[in-house]
Structure formats: C-alpha cells, structure tokens
Motif scaffolding. Structure first.
Motif, PDB file in Angstrom:
ATOM      1  N   ALA B  97       8.058  68.743 -22.248  1.00 22.28           N
ATOM      2  CA  ALA B  97       9.529  69.108 -22.480  1.00 22.28           C
ATOM      3  C   ALA B  97       9.916  68.562 -21.247  1.00 22.28           C
ATOM      4  O   ALA B  97       9.793  68.391 -20.171  1.00 22.28           O
ATOM      5  N   ASP B  98      11.155  68.008 -21.205  1.00 20.83           N
ATOM      6  CA  ASP B  98      12.460  67.205 -19.696  1.00 20.83           C
ATOM      7  C   ASP B  98      11.822  68.393 -18.897  1.00 20.83           C
ATOM      8  O   ASP B  98      12.897  70.047 -19.000  1.00 20.83           O
ATOM      9  N   HIS B  99      11.994  68.307 -17.839  1.00 14.78           N
ATOM     10  CA  HIS B  99      12.527  69.222 -16.628  1.00 14.78           C
ATOM     11  C   HIS B  99      14.287  69.763 -16.754  1.00 14.78           C
ATOM     12  O   HIS B  99      14.429  71.220 -16.689  1.00 14.78           O
ATOM     13  N   GLN B 100      14.231  69.317 -17.424  1.00 10.57           N
ATOM     14  CA  GLN B 100      16.041  69.590 -17.040  1.00 10.57           C
ATOM     15  C   GLN B 100      15.938  70.628 -18.393  1.00 10.57           C
ATOM     16  O   GLN B 100      16.463  72.275 -18.346  1.00 10.57           O
ATOM     17  N   LEU B 101      15.041  70.935 -18.930  1.00  9.06           N
ATOM     18  CA  LEU B 101      14.719  72.075 -20.394  1.00  9.06           C
ATOM     19  C   LEU B 101      13.706  73.274 -19.958  1.00  9.06           C
ATOM     20  O   LEU B 101      13.127  74.077 -20.757  1.00  9.06           O
ATOM     21  N   GLY B 102      13.162  72.661 -18.355  1.00 15.09           N
ATOM     22  CA  GLY B 102      12.000  73.553 -17.838  1.00 15.09           C
ATOM     23  C   GLY B 102      10.915  73.260 -18.274  1.00 15.09           C
ATOM     24  O   GLY B 102       9.780  74.082 -18.309  1.00 15.09           O
ATOM     25  N   GLY B 103      10.935  72.268 -18.786  1.00 11.87           N
ATOM     26  CA  GLY B 103       9.789  71.847 -18.992  1.00 11.87           C
ATOM     27  C   GLY B 103       8.475  70.547 -18.007  1.00 11.87           C
ATOM     28  O   GLY B 103       9.673  70.466 -16.772  1.00 11.87           O
ATOM     29  N   LEU B 104       7.659  70.888 -18.210  1.00  9.52           N
ATOM     30  CA  LEU B 104       6.748  69.899 -16.924  1.00  9.52           C
ATOM     31  C   LEU B 104       6.430  69.038 -17.668  1.00  9.52           C
ATOM     32  O   LEU B 104       5.500  67.998 -16.332  1.00  9.52           O
ATOM     33  N   GLN B 105       7.263  68.132 -18.093  1.00 11.17           N
ATOM     34  CA  GLN B 105       7.451  66.498 -18.394  1.00 11.17           C
ATOM     35  C   GLN B 105       5.224  65.969 -19.061  1.00 11.17           C
ATOM     36  O   GLN B 105       5.179  65.485 -18.160  1.00 11.17           O
ATOM     37  N   LEU B 106       4.831  66.631 -19.192  1.00  9.41           N
ATOM     38  CA  LEU B 106       2.963  66.789 -19.796  1.00  9.41           C
ATOM     39  C   LEU B 106       3.349  65.768 -19.758  1.00  9.41           C
ATOM     40  O   LEU B 106       4.071  65.759 -21.485  1.00  9.41           O
ATOM     41  N   PRO B 107       2.206  64.679 -20.432  1.00 12.27           N
ATOM     42  CA  PRO B 107       1.797  63.577 -21.296  1.00 12.27           C
ATOM     43  C   PRO B 107       1.232  64.255 -22.529  1.00 12.27           C
ATOM     44  O   PRO B 107       1.115  65.397 -22.279  1.00 12.27           O
ATOM     45  N   ARG B 108       1.972  63.912 -23.551  1.00 18.78           N
ATOM     46  CA  ARG B 108       1.773  64.683 -25.440  1.00 18.78           C
ATOM     47  C   ARG B 108       0.478  64.235 -24.785  1.00 18.78           C
ATOM     48  O   ARG B 108      -0.205  65.414 -25.837  1.00 18.78           O
ATOM     49  N   VAL B 109      -0.640  63.313 -25.255  1.00 17.06           N
ATOM     50  CA  VAL B 109      -2.225  63.290 -24.446  1.00 17.06           C
ATOM     51  C   VAL B 109      -2.838  65.243 -23.613  1.00 17.06           C
ATOM     52  O   VAL B 109      -3.733  65.078 -23.800  1.00 17.06           O
ATOM     53  N   VAL B 110      -1.646  64.739 -23.018  1.00 11.41           N
ATOM     54  CA  VAL B 110      -3.128  65.900 -21.656  1.00 11.41           C
ATOM     55  C   VAL B 110      -2.465  67.452 -22.796  1.00 11.41           C
ATOM     56  O   VAL B 110      -3.646  68.565 -22.799  1.00 11.41           O
ATOM     57  N   HIS B 111      -0.745  67.475 -22.953  1.00  8.09           N
ATOM     58  CA  HIS B 111      -0.546  68.753 -24.142  1.00  8.09           C
ATOM     59  C   HIS B 111      -1.630  68.683 -25.315  1.00  8.09           C
ATOM     60  O   HIS B 111      -2.585  70.066 -25.655  1.00  8.09           O
ATOM     61  N   LEU B 112      -2.125  67.605 -25.852  1.00  3.08           N
ATOM     62  CA  LEU B 112      -2.953  68.120 -26.795  1.00  3.08           C
ATOM     63  C   LEU B 112      -4.275  68.273 -26.105  1.00  3.08           C
ATOM     64  O   LEU B 112      -5.150  69.073 -27.327  1.00  3.08           O
TER      65      LEU B 112
END
Lengths: 600, 600
Positions: B97-112
C-alpha cells in the motif's frame, strides 16, 4: 436408497460379463457345470444388495471413527464385524474354492464381479475379506492338507481372518532386505523373530483368530531373495481338534494413521519378542508353507491375485465416484450453456455443460475400462485354471502375467484421477465431507502405493514381463490386440477408426519395446519404465474399449450409445497421450539417469 | 528445524527475483525509491523466519483441530491468532500500500515472494491474511476515503479481518443468479438480505471485527449481472471515532467441513435475518462501494489479485511438498539400482532410483515453474501500476489479463499433482499422517475449485481473454514468447533446442486459436476450453522455463545444473503433452456436445 446404481451399473456389469466375456460359456466345463446364468445372477444380486444394505451405510463411519489402540487392543467401528459376518454367510469367501473345501466353484470372473460391489460400497471393510481370501488361497495352493484344514476352512467360514506380512521397516519395496528370521525347532515347527510393517488387518477382534503369512529368512544368508520362506504364524495356536489354543508371540506394536482406507486397520507387528510367548515354545510359532526357499514364489502367487484385486477395488472406487457425480450433475442446476446466456432463462443442470460432460466421460472411460480390464484378467484366471486345452491354459497364464502390472497400476492411477474429477463435478460441495467423493479420493490414493508401487509395477512390466521367454508374453498380447483389430476393421466406420488408431499405437509400442530391450545398459533401459507402463496401459485400455465396441454389435439403445460415446472419448482424448510417451522412450533419454542428486 | 529449506529454496527465490525478474530495477522508480535489494532481502528474511517459527509449527494442528461451532461461536486452533498478530506486526499486510496509508510501497513481486513462505508453511492460517489484504485493496481502489479510514486501516493493522461474500446456495459459479438484495435506507446506507455460502473466514474472533464484502442486487432485476453492487457489511458497526459499535445483522449459520484447508474456517452466513438486528436499522447495514451496478467489475478487480494469490499458494504447497520429498529421498535407503542388484551391497537412498528422480524433477518443474509464473505475473502488476511509460502499463495489464487464468489454474492443477508425487516418493509413509505431504495434497485439492473453478478459468481464457480486443492479449503473449525464443536461439544448443520446441508449440497454439475463434457456434468452440487452458498453460510454462534458462547465462554450479535438468525434464516429458491436445482442439470434436445425458 432403493437401488444399487450409485455403486455400479448392473446393466454394464451384465454387458461386460455376458455380451463381452461370454461368462456363461464357462458352464460347459466340468468345474462349473453346476452353475448357470441364473446362479451367477443370483450371487451378484445377493452381493449387490448386501453391499448396499450392510457395507455402504458404514463407509463414512469407517473414516470418521478410524481404528484405535485402546489398552493394547484394536477397537474398530462396531459396524464392521456384522457386515463381514453377513458376507461370510453368503459363502462368498470360499466361492471360487473347490466343492471339497466347501466352495462353490464359482468362476473367478463372477467372483470379481460380485466382490466389486463391496469394494464400491466400503472398500476398507471389504479389505479384511479380500486379504483373508487371498491368504486362504495361497495356503490351498502351497500348504499341507493339515494346514488347509486348520487354517483355511475357518477362514472360508469367516471365523479366522488372514494377513500378508512382507514389509519391514528397512524393507518396503525391497524384499531382498527382509530381516525377519525363522529358526527350525525340534518339533519341526519354526520360531519366527522380527518386525513387520504396513500389515493390514494385523490385529483386531473380528473373529476367533488371525492367520499371518510371514515372509522370513531361514538360511545363513542375511540378504537376497533365495533364503526366503513363507510361514503361517497364527495369532492364537490352533489345537489339533481345531479349537483355539494359546496366544502366540505376535505383538501389536502400533497402528498407522492414514490419509484414507482408514477402516482397514494397518499395523506394525512384532514376532517373537517374548510378549505373548506360548508355554514351552520359546518364540512365535510358525509353520513352513511348502518347501523352504519357496517363499517369494509362493508370495507372488498370492501377489498376482492381490494385485488384480487392488485393480478391481480401484475400479470400483472410480466407478461409484462416477455414478455419484453423474447423479449430482443430473440434478444440480448451475449456470447456462454458451449461446443461451440470458439470465432470464432458468439455470440448467450441470450435466448440460460440455466441460462437466467431458469430466463424466473421462470418469466413465476410466471406471468402465478399469472394471473391464480386471474382469478380463479374472476371465484369464478361469482360462488358466479350467480351459480344456492345456496349451490354452499356458497362454492364459502368460497373458495374465503380462497384464497383471497393468491391471494393478492402470485402475490405480486413472480411477484416482476419476475420483478427483468426481470432486470437481461436485464443485465446492465435493470438497466437503458431506459428500462421499472426497473419501473415495482419499481411499483411492492408496492404490498406486500398496501391493507394489507404481514404479515397482513398471519395472515388473518392462524389466521382466515383456522380456521373459524371449518376449513371448508381449507377443501374445500383441497377437490378441491384432486379432480384435482385425475383427473390428470390418465393422462400422467408428469401430474401424478406433481399431486403426489403436493399431498405430500398438505397432509403435512393439517397435519401442524392441528398441528398449536392445539397449545394453539396464539403467537407461529402465529409466522411464513408469512412462512405459502408462503408455502400455493406455494401449491395453484402448483395446479393452475396442472389445466393448465390438461386443455391442448393432445394439442401439441409450446404454450402447453411452458406451460408444465413451469409447470415442477414450480414442480422442486419452489414446493420443501415448504417442509422445513412446517417442520419449524411443529417445532413450537419460535426463534422470545423468542427474546428480546434488543438483536438486 | 534450523533453516527454511523445507519450505522454499531461498537460492531459487533470489535467482527468480534478481537474476531473472530484475526486481532491483524497480527501485529506480519513484514509488519504490526508498527500497533497495537489501530492504527486499530483509523483508523476505523476516517472512521466511516467521513462517518457519510461527506458521509451520501449527500447520498440522490446523488440520487435526479444525474450527468448531461452539455455542454459536467459532472456536479456532489457538495458535492461529498469535501467528497472524505476528504477521501483522511485520507490516506485511499493508506492504504494497501507499505510504499515506501506512504502507511500505513494496513491489507486488517482492510481496508475493514474501507471502509464499507463509503459504508454504501454513496455507490455512495464511488464508485469513490473504483474504483481508485482498478485501482492503478492493476498498482502497473503489471505496470512499471514509471507508478506507474506517475499514481498511484497521485491516492493515491486523485488527479487522476481511472476507469476500459472493457464492450463494443456488449460485456457485453462476453469479448472475445472485439473489441477495440490498435496499437503500433513508440514511443513505443499505439493508442487505440473503444467504452467502463458502465464505472463508466468515466468522471467528481473531480480531475486533470482520469486514464482509457482499455482492448483492439493488435494482428491479431478479437475475443477470447488471444490477449487482458490492457492499461493505461489517460484523460490528464502526462508530465515527473508529470504536466498535453494535453487532450488525450478520449471522453464522454453519461451518463447512472440508477435505483439507481446514484451518481456514469456511462458513454459511445469513445477512439480515433479524438475529442481530442493530437498533433502529432494521437489517444488516451495508455501505455501497463506489457506484451502484459496478459490483462485478470491482469484484473482478479483487478476483484477479486473488486468483494470482491462489496460484501462488498452490505453487508454495507444491514447492514445500517437493522440498520435503527431496529431503526424504536423500536419506531413506531402499533397494538397489539396476545393474547393481546384488543384495550384498548396501541399499541406496531413494534418490538414486531413476523413477524417484523423475518424480522429483516433475515436482521441481511444477513448483519452480508455478512460482516463477506467479512471480512473473506479480512483476506485471508492478509494471501495470508503476511503469514510467503509460503504454507499457497498458501492455502489462493486457498481458496479465491473458495470463491470470493460467496463473490460477496451472499451479492448481500441476502442483496438486506434485503433492501427489511427493506422497509417492514417500511410499507407504507418505500415505500416513505422520508426514506432511498428505496434508499438502488435501490442502492443494481446493485450488482447482475455489476462486473460479478450472472450467471457469478455461472459459475465461478461451471465451474472453484470447478474443478480447481482436485477440490483442494473445498477440502480445505470443510476441513476448517469440522474443524470448529469439534471444534463446543464439545461446547453447540445449537452450536453442528448448526454444525450437517451444516455438513449434507456440505456433500451433496460435493457429488452433484462430480455428476455434473462427467457428461460429459457441458450444463447439468452447466445448474443450479446459483442454485449451491446459495446452496454453504448458506452453506458457515452457516459456517460463526458457526464460529461466536464459537467465542462468553461463552459470555452472549445482543450482544451475539442477535448473537445466529440470528445464530438460519439462521439455522432454511435459511439453509434448500439448501436441495431441491441440490436435483435438483443431478437430472441433463434438463428442461432449452431442452427448445425450440419458446415455450416461
């Protein structure tokens, strides 16, 4: 439940037995002279009804209340014993045995057709009977009259049960590594010592006694197959008057907890560890069956019968899963067919969808094909045992030798797939334990493992059965297939086309087998034995389906049309799998041989 | 357990992410500018360790102590909540998720890649997190700021959980038959009434609240997909200050008892039946997401992500089953190799047998191929969302559209087969519940069913994705494959040969697709959509393996040799399955279409 059609199709069974396999012809032979179509029908009726009334109702309970070890004793689902007692009362346990042993001299093929109902209804309760019968027949074939009287007759009556004790912790598929030992005692009996694993029916209280057939080593060798003999080691010694004597030194060490097939208790047994030592005997008392060193040969006598039974059980599981998913697909409305997408139209039953039909046809082709194959093999057993011409008996035995690994492995592989398709037809419901099919799927998963894994069957077929006697077995199979093809070629276009496709696959199999056998190096030759087994299996099934097409003649009712559609499915969707498999085999590919395990 | 190699291979994951997918390149983009190879590595390390330490240990317990309904409440295995709490603490729930939502803006591929560890360790505990994240992202994409603040942020923190409520008793795959209704109330919220089935995570006490996303009908239509909208229906209403308010009228009707995946509670929910009616509301209070009538489109936004996740979970299950059977095969001695049959020699480990190696290579080709495919798709998600060139974003979205049914179905089908082979490698032990692989097999059996069955994926691919925009999606896939083939053709003979075989299959697929799309009659065109899906899947996987071969370059360590052997396995044993499938499709066979169900 008012009929038995969710187990097997009686219409199909009649077609297979009578229109195709001409079972009634057997009644011309002296052994079966007292039988007729009507006695065959009556026995099958009794079995179908009993399977429905006494076996099917506790199939799920066998799964949810699996055998437990309570105070050193096995506690089984209480529905198992009355079902087996009722089965024994029908006389089916000794049905194929000689009159002089109290048997019915029923043809093997009719016996298999009868037994299939029990396997479809409740394979793990039926498992006890199957093992007992196989054990009894082995002792009949190789044991002494006294052993037959003491152990076999009570098994035929359902009072004793039987097991087969081969595997050990260090020797699963590798029987040459058997460590269990048997030492000759002064009284001519033996003392057996060792641990046996994966023993189905190894302990329970379903009857008065359990007759273990134990593979053990007598000579000085510590490994290899030469010194192996078979011993009868009963749970309780049997007095000369047939009454039950002392407890023998056979100890239940533990139970295995399985994915499926849970109703058949699976045990670890210890022989001669002193827990139950009978007075004055100093060990687990065993009785040698036949001559020393003959154990493996005798066991294979039983193994071939058991492998055929495993194939038949696999077929029966696939069959009932097919029947249940067909019934579900006919009644469950879901979605609309392409071109009729308007949501204003009512939903159609699942069976209207092409993809559901494909899955049903696949299941039907596996189940009816597998049942057909195993019945065909049982018919060969009858030929082997009762054909008037000794030459025909030899030929039947030879053909059966070649077909046995396929009759075991093909139903195991493809009817497992059939049960998976049955789940898929049910959708989410199929994944729940509210429907039967998930249990059939789990039960079926055992079949490619027990009584010789898929890989063991493959080596048996490619490494032994197709090369023995200069390839005479494969030649005979090929001759039989060609004969059906020749007969079929003059029939309708559809039958002739099936024959032509089969002929191409058959010729290629023969050619590739030659390439493989010509290769000097066993590792390369056998590297893809499993692929060979699967290709040969599909070709044999293409032949079984062709035989069914021929047997239909010009019959043109719903049943015949269903058979033709299924044969067509098999020809178009299944048989073509074979060509790339045979190409791979012909390439003598060494991918697996050259692999260094460190790379994995 | 001292390492995580029985879950996934970190060496392989690094190869896939970095040598092949060049994930580090993403850090050049503004969205990912704060990341680096070392932050990626650190996140994956944390997940791998957490999966091993907190997820894997209770995987079996999820199975043996499945969720129970006790006094109307769901009782879960108590190990689930601490594991999920620990997962939430890592920040992985909002990682993309976006930084503004508290996310890490991690790429989806790394998340998977990070999530795959949890799926390998314990797919049914991870299931709760997967559903929650998918739900949260849907609301982020289509909901209001207020909805995001009220429902998404607590989900990202792990305090709330999420579900997806689509199926109903009469509408499984057929969403056009949805009956649940939503009526606009005076305050602008809705009152939702209906029954939803197969709701994973539908009730439990893992957090403070459960956010149901419910597909319901608002307009006058009684069927069809046009009037469907999505509603947020929380288990507890949420006050404006974010505190938990009254119980909403969502009632747990019952639990489904499944073959596997047992740790993820699966429920029947009733909405608005009056059991828990909040004061003054008169029904289950729901909040419309986005505009009315957009429900199906929004849902498919989530569905595509979830389908990719199902594929990734299937891959992870196949992967861990492979790793475990490899470890078993390396240590378990059994039998001897052909040509070294003397029983005086010691037994060899299972991995020395060619047939075992074949099964291990098959598993490896499925697991590493499936993981590769899903990572590739996740990389496309990143392209779709962050590629600097808008044209590239569109192309990524288009390619992803075509690949999604394959990324869902192929791992589901073949990694299930992989888990079955893992049982086979274990022999009888694999059939017992003492080893993990039988549970992986049962858990895996869900994958071809949920989130769109195999047959639904097939119609999606053949009936929609390959024909949309005049076939632009398939053209793009074909272009991508041809580009890899061109690059590969100048490399080593082995790589070039793989490319040549793939090229033949690719060309035939394009040709057959044209034949199918040219056929005027939808029933015939789509009759064998599942076969099409499977053929296209194997071709795509042949391409994934070719890409891996190319990415290996001239690397020549054990890892690279293992990859090459596996690609070789895939080329020789798997890719050839495609030719007869495409021949069947080209024949426009109508066996299933012309079948009269009465014949079955």
């Amino acid at each position: 439940m008012h009929d038995t059609s969710d187990l097997l199709s009686r219409t199909d069974l009649d077609f297979l037995l009578h229109d195709w396999l001409r079972v009634e012809d057997l009644t011309d032979r002296p052994r079966f002279a007292e039988h007729s179509r009507s006695t065959f029908d009556a026995i099958i009726d009794v079995c179908a009804d009993l399977a429905r009334d006494r076996f099917a109702p506790h199939n799920r309970r066998n799964d949810t209340e699996e055998p437990q070890l309570v105070d050193g004793r096995v506690r089984l689902n209480p529905d198992v014993r009355p079902a087996l007692d009722a089965l024994a009362e029908t006389g089916l346990l000794s049905a194929t045995a000689d009159h002089q042993l109290g048997g019915l001299q029923l043809p093997r093929v009719v016996h298999l057709a009868s037994a299939a109902w029990f396997a479809a209804a409740n394979v793990s309760t039926y498992g006890y009977a199957m093992l007992t019968v196989a054990n009894a027949h082995l002792i009949c074939a190789h044991g002494s009259d006294e052993q037959v009287a003491k152990f076999v007759l009570p098994m035929f009556e359902g009072r004793f049960h039987g097991t087969m004790c081969l595997s050990e912790p260090q020797a699963g598929s590798s029987l040459a590594d058997t460590k269990t030992r048997a030492r000759l005692a002064e009284d001519g009996t033996y003392r057996v010592t060792g641990t046996k694993l994966w023993i189905s029916g190894g302990d329970h209280e379903l009857g008065e006694n359990i007759v273990h057939l134990v593979l053990a080593r007598t000579g000085a060798e510590t490994s290899g197959v030469r010194g192996l003999s078979l011993f009868i080691v009963p749970k309780f010694l049997v007095n000369d008057d047939g009454t039950i004597g002392e407890r023998n030194d056979v100890t239940l060490v533990g139970l295995n907890h399985k994915l499926g097939f849970r109703g058949t208790v699976n045990t670890v047994l210890s022989f001669g560890d002193g827990t139950h030592r009978p007075r004055g005997s100093g060990g687990a008392v065993g009785y040698l069956v036949g001559a020393p060193g003959e154990g493996l040969a005798q066991m294979f006598h039983m193994m071939n019968a058991i492998r055929l039974e495993v194939g038949a059980c696999a077929a029966a599981l696939g069959y009932t899963a097919y029947r249940k998913s067909l019934a579900y697909a006919r009644t469950r409305p879901q979605g609309r067919t392409p071109g009729a997408k308007s949501a204003n139209l009512p939903q159609v039953p699942l069976v209207e969808h092409a993809d559901i039909r494909r899955m049903l046809l696949a299941q039907k082709s596996y189940a009816e094909g597998a049942l057909g194959l195993t019945l065909y093999c049982a018919r060969l057993l009858d030929e082997q045992e009762s054909a008037p011409d000794p030459h025909e008996r030899d030929r039947a035995a030879l053909l059966l030798d070649v077909l046995t690994p396929i009759a075991k492995s093909w139903p195991s592989q493809w009817c497992l797939r059939g049960t998976s398709l049955a789940i898929q037809v049910h959708g989410g419901y199929g994944y729940t334990r509210d429907y039967d099919v998930e249990q059939h799927y789990r039960d079926s998963r055992l079949n490619p493992i027990h009584e010789g894994t898929h890989g063991i069957q493959a080596i048996d077929l490619l490494g032994r059965k197709t090369s023995m006697r200069d390839g005479a077995g494969l030649d005979l199979l090929d001759e039989k297939i060609r004969r059906t093809i020749a007969a079929a070629s003059s029939l309708t276009t559809e039958v002739a086309d099936h024959a032509a496709d089969l002929d191409r696959a058959r010729a290629r199999l023969v050619e590739v087998t030659r390439v493989l056998h010509a290769h000097p190096e066993p590792a390369t030759r056998l590297a893809n034995a499993s692929i060979y087994l699967e290709a040969a299996g599909h070709i044999v099934l293409g032949w079984i389906w062709l035989q069914q097409l021929v047997a239909l003649g010009d019959r043109d009712d719903d049943f015949a049309r269903g058979k033709r559609s299924t044969a067509r499915y098999f020809r178009f969707y299944e048989l073509p799998r074979v060509a790339p498999q045979l190409d791979l085999l012909a390439s003598l590919d060494r991918t697996t041989v050259d692999l260094d395990p460190a790379w994995l």
